[in-house]
Write a protein that holds these residues in place. Sequence first.
Motif, PDB file in Angstrom:
ATOM      1  N   PRO B  41       0.835  -1.198   0.000  1.00 28.27           N
ATOM      2  CA  PRO B  41       0.000   0.000   0.000  1.00 28.27           C
ATOM      3  C   PRO B  41       0.868   1.246   0.000  1.00 28.27           C
ATOM      4  O   PRO B  41       2.094   1.149   0.129  1.00 28.27           O
ATOM      5  CB  PRO B  41      -0.773  -0.122   1.298  1.00 28.27           C
ATOM      6  N   THR B  44       1.694   7.452  -1.278  1.00 27.45           N
ATOM      7  CA  THR B  44       0.726   8.519  -1.550  1.00 27.45           C
ATOM      8  C   THR B  44       1.384   9.863  -1.349  1.00 27.45           C
ATOM      9  O   THR B  44       2.454   9.966  -0.768  1.00 27.45           O
ATOM     10  CB  THR B  44      -0.449   8.436  -0.590  1.00 27.45           C
ATOM     11  N   VAL B  56       0.642   4.612   4.308  1.00 28.17           N
ATOM     12  CA  VAL B  56      -0.792   4.646   4.586  1.00 28.17           C
ATOM     13  C   VAL B  56      -1.328   3.262   4.311  1.00 28.17           C
ATOM     14  O   VAL B  56      -0.832   2.570   3.433  1.00 28.17           O
ATOM     15  CB  VAL B  56      -1.547   5.641   3.675  1.00 28.17           C
ATOM     16  N   GLN B  57      -2.301   2.884   5.099  1.00 27.36           N
ATOM     17  CA  GLN B  57      -2.825   1.543   4.889  1.00 27.36           C
ATOM     18  C   GLN B  57      -4.037   1.630   3.991  1.00 27.36           C
ATOM     19  O   GLN B  57      -5.121   1.937   4.428  1.00 27.36           O
ATOM     20  CB  GLN B  57      -3.162   0.915   6.228  1.00 27.36           C
ATOM     21  N   THR B  58      -3.802   1.373   2.708  1.00 21.39           N
ATOM     22  CA  THR B  58      -4.888   1.534   1.754  1.00 21.39           C
ATOM     23  C   THR B  58      -5.413   0.211   1.254  1.00 21.39           C
ATOM     24  O   THR B  58      -6.402   0.177   0.536  1.00 21.39           O
ATOM     25  CB  THR B  58      -4.409   2.342   0.547  1.00 21.39           C
ATOM     26  N   THR B 199      -7.931  -3.303   7.206  1.00 21.52           N
ATOM     27  CA  THR B 199      -6.785  -3.058   6.332  1.00 21.52           C
ATOM     28  C   THR B 199      -5.733  -4.147   6.549  1.00 21.52           C
ATOM     29  O   THR B 199      -5.693  -4.809   7.586  1.00 21.52           O
ATOM     30  CB  THR B 199      -6.128  -1.704   6.613  1.00 21.52           C
ATOM     31  N   HIS B 228     -10.121   1.441  -5.745  1.00 19.20           N
ATOM     32  CA  HIS B 228      -9.760   2.607  -4.927  1.00 19.20           C
ATOM     33  C   HIS B 228     -10.300   3.916  -5.524  1.00 19.20           C
ATOM     34  O   HIS B 228      -9.959   4.985  -5.043  1.00 19.20           O
ATOM     35  CB  HIS B 228      -8.228   2.680  -4.749  1.00 19.20           C
ATOM     36  N   ASP B 237      -2.258   4.501  -5.121  1.00 18.03           N
ATOM     37  CA  ASP B 237      -1.929   4.491  -3.691  1.00 18.03           C
ATOM     38  C   ASP B 237      -1.457   3.107  -3.260  1.00 18.03           C
ATOM     39  O   ASP B 237      -1.650   2.687  -2.141  1.00 18.03           O
ATOM     40  CB  ASP B 237      -3.139   4.971  -2.872  1.00 18.03           C
TER      41      ASP B 237
END
Lengths: 244, 383
Positions: B41, B44, B56-58, B199, B228, B237
């Motif tokens: 992930p 970004t 970021v935990q996407t 996540t 997403h 991302d």
Amino acid sequence: MMSVQSESSAEPLIRVERLCKIYSLESGVNGTVNSQVLYDVSLSINRGEFVAIMGHSGSGKSTLMNLLGCLDTPTSGHYWLAGRDVASLSEKELASVRNHNLGFVFQGFNLLKRMTALDNVATPLLYAGVSRAESRQRAQELLQQTGLGKFSEYQPNQLSGGQQQRVAISRALVNNPQLILADEPTGNLDTQTSGEIMGVFKRLNREKGITIVLVTHEDDIAAYASRLVRLKDGRVIHDSKVDS
Amino acid sequence: MLGMIIGVAAVVLMLSIGQGAQTTVNQAIASMGSNLFIVLPGATSSGAMRQTSGSVQTLTLGDAQAVASLPSIKAVAPIITGTAQLNFGANNWSTVVTGVTPDYFRVRNWDTEDGEVFTDTDFRSAARVVVLGQVTAKNLFGDEDPTGKTIRIKKSPFIVTGVLAAKGQSLDGRDQDDNVFIPLTTGQRQVFGSQFPGTIRFMMVQGKSPEVMEGAESEINQLLRQRHRLAEGMDSDFTVRNMAALAAVATGAAKVMSLMLGAIASVSLLVGGIGIMNIMLVSVTERTREIGIRMAIGANRRAILTQFLLEALVICILGGLAGVALGIGGAWAVSRAADMVVVITFGMVGLAFFFASAVGIFFGFYPAKKAAALRPVEALRYE
């Protein structure tokens, strides 16, 4: 100057005409310095003769021997060995002539160290392409004939001078040559041993008809021969038959 | 002779170390699993600052399940990680706790040495079960058999269902055996409180075959961008890494290294060869008289040449034999002392030996030629 005419009409074994040898020495100051060792030497030796070549040091006798033995090439002149013009032979043919037609006996014996008497005698046969087993057998026979049968596995440094010279003679004989060239063969031996070695040569000459050319500066050694050639300053000054 | 021994020994040793390094790399690659993508992930931008991937935990479990439904994909293993303190009786050990699905073990070709890995049922019910890596098992249990015992992870009890087989170091040097695995769901709900429930840290995606890898990469990209809701022109991302390409690079590097080691060793072999030439030249001078005698009794130039060439060859072959023995011994010593993998193959021994002989003939030729070119009278007169 006397000369001996060949008794038979057949081609002599050795015929040398107007042989010259000049050594060129490199000298730092004068460039090349030439020194002539042989002047127009002519000689003919028939089959079965026993010739002694005498002369002082520097008389050119060893040079003559080297030329006769095909170890060196003359500056000018001709050399026929058994009717063949030596100058026309290639390196390979010369090696073959030394192997098959000639036998050498040297003052310093010139045996190969680290090899047994038997292997020393057998080596020329190996160069002639004879099988290992056969050449060893023939070598053993020859050592037997020269009275060294028991010493075949000895190395040269374990043998006396006389014994070493016998090994050298056996080696010279191993390929049944017509000619033996001996360069002061008794030079390193005492009187009694010298006599024995000369006896061997005499017998080979008498019984097997092998032609022998011997270089020496001792009169009593030369006395074994049937013909005497004297060299002085590169020229033949005397050539006569002797009674023995 | 000594030069030859050292030269050949160096070649054998260097080649075996190079080959060993290559084997180590290949094993590491194989241990990772084949046809793998890793989807990370992040990467970004927050304002103008671009963050590192994973910042970021996407990625979610839902993303993983969606990727798994792609036709070119064989399996997907979503993963979360964290560190935790483990206890068993009086022993404690801090290590990486990895939350995975049972598919993870299949993707990575990882079997248990003892017991079983947890099941889909355990995954769905978020059971408190754990699979131990070898190193962790040793540190907590010593010689005891851990299967069926209960350990505590962050003070909660977990039942050990099995112990994994040893896998060794990963490509980046981490010890893959110092690790414990729990169901992903258990991890999410009970061990690591997450800011964003559902996540995942990253996922491993296994393609069906090496041929579909390239197509699969763009399919994953497309699918995840769609999920997403990223508009055309926006940065992704997440990042998809093709591990097969990475493996190729690593293998290439190992190959270059073993080639370089071989080249260095060849130089020492060359030096050994020059040593042989020197010895033979001295030998020719010392034995000038012998050469003269041999010529006087009928040896022609070819015979002299052959004799000296054979002698050089014999020296090289004997030196080569001793060198091979020394090289194998040295390789063994290195593997013992430095704990390195060394691989000795018949081919490399043969190669070293072949080169030793070639060097012998090459460097023996000049002295032999010199001996053969001597004139008989001069050689005989030499003292």
